[in-house]
Design a protein around this motif. Structure first.
Motif, PDB file in Angstrom:
ATOM      1  N   TYR A  22       0.836  -1.207   0.000  1.00 41.28           N
ATOM      2  CA  TYR A  22       0.000   0.000   0.000  1.00 41.28           C
ATOM      3  C   TYR A  22       0.871   1.256   0.000  1.00 41.28           C
ATOM      4  O   TYR A  22       0.560   2.237  -0.673  1.00 41.28           O
ATOM      5  CB  TYR A  22      -0.970   0.004   1.184  1.00 41.28           C
ATOM      6  N   TYR A  23       1.978   1.223   0.736  1.00 43.39           N
ATOM      7  CA  TYR A  23       2.907   2.351   0.762  1.00 43.39           C
ATOM      8  C   TYR A  23       3.460   2.606  -0.646  1.00 43.39           C
ATOM      9  O   TYR A  23       3.458   3.742  -1.129  1.00 43.39           O
ATOM     10  CB  TYR A  23       4.050   2.066   1.748  1.00 43.39           C
ATOM     11  N   MET A  24       3.928   1.531  -1.310  1.00 40.40           N
ATOM     12  CA  MET A  24       4.484   1.683  -2.660  1.00 40.40           C
ATOM     13  C   MET A  24       3.416   2.141  -3.650  1.00 40.40           C
ATOM     14  O   MET A  24       3.697   2.962  -4.532  1.00 40.40           O
ATOM     15  CB  MET A  24       5.131   0.378  -3.109  1.00 40.40           C
ATOM     16  N   ALA A  25       2.200   1.621  -3.521  1.00 39.94           N
ATOM     17  CA  ALA A  25       1.110   2.042  -4.408  1.00 39.94           C
ATOM     18  C   ALA A  25       0.814   3.527  -4.218  1.00 39.94           C
ATOM     19  O   ALA A  25       0.645   4.265  -5.194  1.00 39.94           O
ATOM     20  CB  ALA A  25      -0.136   1.204  -4.151  1.00 39.94           C
ATOM     21  N   ALA A  26       0.768   3.964  -2.964  1.00 39.77           N
ATOM     22  CA  ALA A  26       0.508   5.385  -2.684  1.00 39.77           C
ATOM     23  C   ALA A  26       1.572   6.258  -3.320  1.00 39.77           C
ATOM     24  O   ALA A  26       1.263   7.268  -3.966  1.00 39.77           O
ATOM     25  CB  ALA A  26       0.434   5.618  -1.173  1.00 39.77           C
ATOM     26  N   ARG A  27       2.819   5.872  -3.146  1.00 44.85           N
ATOM     27  CA  ARG A  27       3.924   6.652  -3.724  1.00 44.85           C
ATOM     28  C   ARG A  27       3.809   6.701  -5.247  1.00 44.85           C
ATOM     29  O   ARG A  27       4.016   7.754  -5.858  1.00 44.85           O
ATOM     30  CB  ARG A  27       5.277   6.077  -3.311  1.00 44.85           C
ATOM     31  N   LYS A  28       3.490   5.565  -5.847  1.00 40.52           N
ATOM     32  CA  LYS A  28       3.340   5.508  -7.306  1.00 40.52           C
ATOM     33  C   LYS A  28       2.183   6.407  -7.768  1.00 40.52           C
ATOM     34  O   LYS A  28       2.227   7.007  -8.835  1.00 40.52           O
ATOM     35  CB  LYS A  28       3.090   4.055  -7.739  1.00 40.52           C
ATOM     36  N   LEU A  29       1.147   6.509  -6.926  1.00 35.93           N
ATOM     37  CA  LEU A  29      -0.003   7.365  -7.235  1.00 35.93           C
ATOM     38  C   LEU A  29       0.265   8.826  -6.891  1.00 35.93           C
ATOM     39  O   LEU A  29      -0.571   9.691  -7.142  1.00 35.93           O
ATOM     40  CB  LEU A  29      -1.235   6.868  -6.472  1.00 35.93           C
ATOM     41  N   GLY A  30       1.420   9.106  -6.278  1.00 29.47           N
ATOM     42  CA  GLY A  30       1.807  10.481  -5.983  1.00 29.47           C
ATOM     43  C   GLY A  30       1.229  11.040  -4.695  1.00 29.47           C
ATOM     44  O   GLY A  30       1.101  12.260  -4.562  1.00 29.47           O
ATOM     45  N   ILE A  31       0.854  10.146  -3.764  1.00 31.31           N
ATOM     46  CA  ILE A  31       0.307  10.614  -2.491  1.00 31.31           C
ATOM     47  C   ILE A  31       0.978   9.880  -1.330  1.00 31.31           C
ATOM     48  O   ILE A  31       1.667   8.889  -1.525  1.00 31.31           O
ATOM     49  CB  ILE A  31      -1.227  10.420  -2.412  1.00 31.31           C
ATOM     50  N   LYS A  32       0.742  10.391  -0.128  1.00 30.39           N
ATOM     51  CA  LYS A  32       1.256   9.746   1.078  1.00 30.39           C
ATOM     52  C   LYS A  32       0.388   8.531   1.389  1.00 30.39           C
ATOM     53  O   LYS A  32      -0.805   8.510   1.057  1.00 30.39           O
ATOM     54  CB  LYS A  32       1.206  10.711   2.259  1.00 30.39           C
ATOM     55  N   ASP A  33       0.973   7.542   2.045  1.00 31.00           N
ATOM     56  CA  ASP A  33       0.214   6.330   2.356  1.00 31.00           C
ATOM     57  C   ASP A  33      -0.961   6.614   3.285  1.00 31.00           C
ATOM     58  O   ASP A  33      -2.034   6.027   3.124  1.00 31.00           O
ATOM     59  CB  ASP A  33       1.110   5.230   2.919  1.00 31.00           C
ATOM     60  N   ASN A  34      -0.820   7.524   4.220  1.00 32.53           N
ATOM     61  CA  ASN A  34      -1.944   7.844   5.099  1.00 32.53           C
ATOM     62  C   ASN A  34      -3.023   8.653   4.380  1.00 32.53           C
ATOM     63  O   ASN A  34      -4.193   8.594   4.750  1.00 32.53           O
ATOM     64  CB  ASN A  34      -1.465   8.558   6.362  1.00 32.53           C
ATOM     65  N   THR A  35      -2.647   9.380   3.348  1.00 32.93           N
ATOM     66  CA  THR A  35      -3.644  10.064   2.519  1.00 32.93           C
ATOM     67  C   THR A  35      -4.454   9.031   1.754  1.00 32.93           C
ATOM     68  O   THR A  35      -5.686   9.127   1.665  1.00 32.93           O
ATOM     69  CB  THR A  35      -2.975  11.066   1.557  1.00 32.93           C
ATOM     70  N   LEU A  36      -3.774   8.014   1.236  1.00 32.76           N
ATOM     71  CA  LEU A  36      -4.475   6.919   0.570  1.00 32.76           C
ATOM     72  C   LEU A  36      -5.450   6.264   1.541  1.00 32.76           C
ATOM     73  O   LEU A  36      -6.607   6.007   1.193  1.00 32.76           O
ATOM     74  CB  LEU A  36      -3.478   5.888   0.036  1.00 32.76           C
ATOM     75  N   ALA A  37      -5.003   6.018   2.752  1.00 34.61           N
ATOM     76  CA  ALA A  37      -5.869   5.389   3.763  1.00 34.61           C
ATOM     77  C   ALA A  37      -7.090   6.261   4.047  1.00 34.61           C
ATOM     78  O   ALA A  37      -8.211   5.756   4.146  1.00 34.61           O
ATOM     79  CB  ALA A  37      -5.088   5.125   5.048  1.00 34.61           C
ATOM     80  N   LEU A  38      -6.895   7.566   4.168  1.00 36.61           N
ATOM     81  CA  LEU A  38      -8.024   8.464   4.447  1.00 36.61           C
ATOM     82  C   LEU A  38      -9.045   8.432   3.311  1.00 36.61           C
ATOM     83  O   LEU A  38     -10.246   8.300   3.551  1.00 36.61           O
ATOM     84  CB  LEU A  38      -7.543   9.891   4.684  1.00 36.61           C
ATOM     85  N   PHE A  39      -8.579   8.506   2.070  1.00 34.85           N
ATOM     86  CA  PHE A  39      -9.512   8.461   0.938  1.00 34.85           C
ATOM     87  C   PHE A  39     -10.180   7.092   0.842  1.00 34.85           C
ATOM     88  O   PHE A  39     -11.346   6.993   0.464  1.00 34.85           O
ATOM     89  CB  PHE A  39      -8.816   8.857  -0.374  1.00 34.85           C
ATOM     90  N   TYR A  40      -9.468   6.061   1.207  1.00 36.08           N
ATOM     91  CA  TYR A  40     -10.027   4.717   1.246  1.00 36.08           C
ATOM     92  C   TYR A  40     -11.199   4.674   2.222  1.00 36.08           C
ATOM     93  O   TYR A  40     -12.264   4.150   1.918  1.00 36.08           O
ATOM     94  CB  TYR A  40      -8.924   3.739   1.680  1.00 36.08           C
ATOM     95  N   VAL A  41     -11.004   5.247   3.403  1.00 33.18           N
ATOM     96  CA  VAL A  41     -12.060   5.290   4.417  1.00 33.18           C
ATOM     97  C   VAL A  41     -13.245   6.110   3.922  1.00 33.18           C
ATOM     98  O   VAL A  41     -14.397   5.676   3.999  1.00 33.18           O
ATOM     99  CB  VAL A  41     -11.533   5.901   5.744  1.00 33.18           C
ATOM    100  N   LEU A  42     -12.965   7.297   3.419  1.00 33.84           N
ATOM    101  CA  LEU A  42     -14.036   8.224   3.042  1.00 33.84           C
ATOM    102  C   LEU A  42     -14.788   7.805   1.786  1.00 33.84           C
ATOM    103  O   LEU A  42     -15.922   8.226   1.577  1.00 33.84           O
ATOM    104  CB  LEU A  42     -13.464   9.628   2.843  1.00 33.84           C
ATOM    105  N   ASN A  43     -14.194   6.969   0.971  1.00 27.68           N
ATOM    106  CA  ASN A  43     -14.823   6.581  -0.290  1.00 27.68           C
ATOM    107  C   ASN A  43     -15.963   5.589  -0.111  1.00 27.68           C
ATOM    108  O   ASN A  43     -16.573   5.163  -1.082  1.00 27.68           O
ATOM    109  CB  ASN A  43     -13.775   6.026  -1.258  1.00 27.68           C
ATOM    110  N   ASP A  44     -16.289   5.249   1.135  1.00 28.88           N
ATOM    111  CA  ASP A  44     -17.418   4.340   1.365  1.00 28.88           C
ATOM    112  C   ASP A  44     -18.759   5.073   1.316  1.00 28.88           C
ATOM    113  O   ASP A  44     -19.809   4.467   1.483  1.00 28.88           O
ATOM    114  CB  ASP A  44     -17.260   3.595   2.692  1.00 28.88           C
TER     115      ASP A  44
END
Length: 156
Positions: A22-44
């Motif tokens: 998930y960390y590597m995916a976030a970096r590849k997507l150009g965001i921080k891993d915790n930002t990815l986690a936040l959007f993951y949570v909110l996207n429900d």
């Protein structure tokens, strides 16, 4: 007991590799891993408070607070009163929903592919077992480590 240790080591290796992916995916997507986690949570599609996210996802409050402020400024997130003066509900804006869909599309595709293969080979009981282990581990960590630390911090 030695066999349990081997299982625990295997579990920890898997968890660290999953976190790393998930960390590597976030970096590849150009965001921080915790930002990815936040959007993951909110996207429900639900609103969540910072407190709920911190408690459920075990992300430090200061980290969530920083990420929320950054994304409010970017127009991806809006805050609403949650009934308590201090507590705010966090929601995605329309712009935030489009952004979340864009960054999460590939993550969801990878997860769904891996889950389909896993459930084909193993039973959904695997997830029941993982949830049970997580609950037992939470209880044991509180009993053995965390509650004692809180008592020591309070005493100081």
């Amino acid at each position: 007991m030695k066999e349990d240790r081997k299982y625990i080591d295997r579990m920890n290796l898997c968890m660290n590799q999953i976190d790393g992916l998930y960390y590597m995916a976030a970096r590849k997507l150009g965001i921080k891993d915790n930002t990815l986690a936040l959007f993951y949570v909110l996207n429900d599609g639900e609103s969540h408070t910072q407190k709920e996210i911190c408690e459920e996802w075990l992300i430090p409050k200061t980290t969530i607070n920083t990420i929320v402020r950054e994304n409010v400024d970017l127009g991806y997130i809006r805050l609403e009163n949650a009934g308590h003066r201090k507590e705010k509900r966090i929601l995605l804006t329309e712009r935030g929903k489009a952004y979340a869909d864009r960054i999460l599309r590939q993550v969801y595709a990878a997860e769904e592919s891996a889950m389909a293969r896993t459930l084909e080979e193993f039973s959904p009981k695997l997830l029941d077992g993982l949830e049970a282990f997580t609950g037992y581990l939470r209880e044991a960590f509180h009993r053995e480590i965390l509650d004692d630390m809180e008592k020591e911090e309070t005493a100081q």
